[in-house]
Design an enzyme around this catalytic site. Sequence first.
Site, PDB file in Angstrom:
ATOM      1  CD  GLU A  40      -3.050  -0.410  -0.027  1.00  0.00           C
ATOM      2  OE1 GLU A  40      -3.177   0.018  -1.202  1.00  0.00           O
ATOM      3  OE2 GLU A  40      -3.513  -1.499   0.346  1.00  0.00           O
ATOM      4  CB  THR A  42       4.587   0.185  -2.569  1.00  0.00           C
ATOM      5  OG1 THR A  42       3.500  -0.495  -3.208  1.00  0.00           O
ATOM      6  CG2 THR A  42       4.706  -0.317  -1.136  1.00  0.00           C
ATOM      7  CG  ASP A  43       1.033   3.563  -6.221  1.00  0.00           C
ATOM      8  OD1 ASP A  43       1.269   4.093  -5.109  1.00  0.00           O
ATOM      9  OD2 ASP A  43      -0.032   3.752  -6.846  1.00  0.00           O
ATOM     10  N   GLY A 130     -15.957   5.362  -2.874  1.00  0.00           N
ATOM     11  CA  GLY A 130     -15.268   5.743  -1.656  1.00  0.00           C
ATOM     12  C   GLY A 130     -14.908   4.582  -0.760  1.00  0.00           C
ATOM     13  CB  ALA A 131     -15.560   1.085  -0.855  1.00  0.00           C
ATOM     14  CB  SER A 135     -15.001   3.937  -7.859  1.00  0.00           C
ATOM     15  OG  SER A 135     -14.678   5.016  -7.003  1.00  0.00           O
ATOM     16  CD  GLU A 168      -7.440   9.245  -9.300  1.00  0.00           C
ATOM     17  OE1 GLU A 168      -7.701   9.061  -8.106  1.00  0.00           O
ATOM     18  OE2 GLU A 168      -7.719   8.418 -10.186  1.00  0.00           O
ATOM     19  CG  ASP A 180      -5.627   2.788  -7.519  1.00  0.00           C
ATOM     20  OD1 ASP A 180      -5.088   1.866  -6.874  1.00  0.00           O
ATOM     21  OD2 ASP A 180      -6.087   3.811  -6.979  1.00  0.00           O
ATOM     22  CE1 TYR A 229      -2.951   7.508  -2.192  1.00  0.00           C
ATOM     23  CE2 TYR A 229      -1.911   9.434  -3.178  1.00  0.00           C
ATOM     24  CZ  TYR A 229      -2.165   8.069  -3.173  1.00  0.00           C
ATOM     25  OH  TYR A 229      -1.601   7.285  -4.138  1.00  0.00           O
TER      26      TYR A 229
END
Length: 389
Positions: A40, A42-43, A130-131, A135, A168, A180, A229
């Site tokens: 998580e 890490t990208d 938002g989960a 999405s 994004e 993602d 984030y």
Amino acid sequence: MTTAPETTPRERAARGLLRAFGIEAQRVARAPARVNLIGEHTDYNEGFAMPCAIDRDTVVAAAPRADDIVEVLACDLGESRGRFRVGDAADVSNSPQWLRYVQGMVAVLKAQGLPIGGAQLAIAGNVPQGAGLSSSASLELAVGQALSALNGWQLPPAAMALAGQRAENVYAGCRCGVLDQMSCAFGVAGHALLLDCRSLDVQPIALPAGTAVLVIDSKIQRGLVDSEYNLRRQQCEAAAAGLGVKALRDVSDSLWSRCGGALDGVVRRRARHIISDSQRCELMAAAMQRGDLREMGRLMRESHWSMRDDFEITVPAIDALAALVQDVVGDVGGARMTGGGFGGCVIALAPQDAVEDVRAAVATSYRSPDGRKAEVHVCAASGGAGVLA
């Protein structure tokens, strides 16, 4: 006469296009959601991650226009509509957040010299918003595939993923890495993906036979743009600079032991999570190839503890949900938070015969802070984004 229920995103998108614009879909594109099994944040540190695309989709039904106007219907957002000119797509100042992803893809692809004409688009999906199931990336790639099909060109999957990431970053305001979008672009049915976020090499690895992929929606919604984030990314960049490397991917054990202690305490903890979680991805790939569900579970537990204690992106209710599922699964599987953090979902890998026990325990013992029950999705690893026949 009774109308048949609109049971799938494809049906809802096609009917929405006809209802809103009076035109049949000429192209229909889809892109899956994704869940991250381990690795998580890490990208954007150029490390490793291990996601898989799942069988929850965003679908775009599309038809061309003769002018340069793009009209968009969001079927799942109260039939919200948006409208913009192709040449003005980069101006998102007055656009709602959902439309910025669409405009961003148009702006990015147009800037690459690809022909983009006017279009009418209807969007529908079954990805929980938002989960933490991406999405937004699913939407970006579904839009990109629809534009590709309407305008008669193709991009390699990695190029489409990078276009989605830029949309994004620049137009939706979230400095996400490419995890993602790569997951949505490269999904392989029945497989997880070992993703090298520097080279963008993707290695599909089959999930062990009999393994259930459980995605448990905590009903704690989070928004990456409004969360910490971007702050976490800044802290990781500060750690890399303090250690004299391009990215935390480049920190060796010897460099960490010599220099890690000199970092600010918070920055040091952030870096420790990234370095250790990237290493866990490679160990996870090896365990998955051996079919060693016990070792996979151990690595997932350690990853959750690292996110909780070092990266500080979990919340108490998520910690409790992960621990509850882990108690049910025992040492023959694992559970951890997945996604950017501060809410969202828990991912669990477990034997198929544990699924109903997990469902029962979650239904009985978990409630979100506002009193809602979690939703347990039993998912399958899915293929990547594309145009439907």
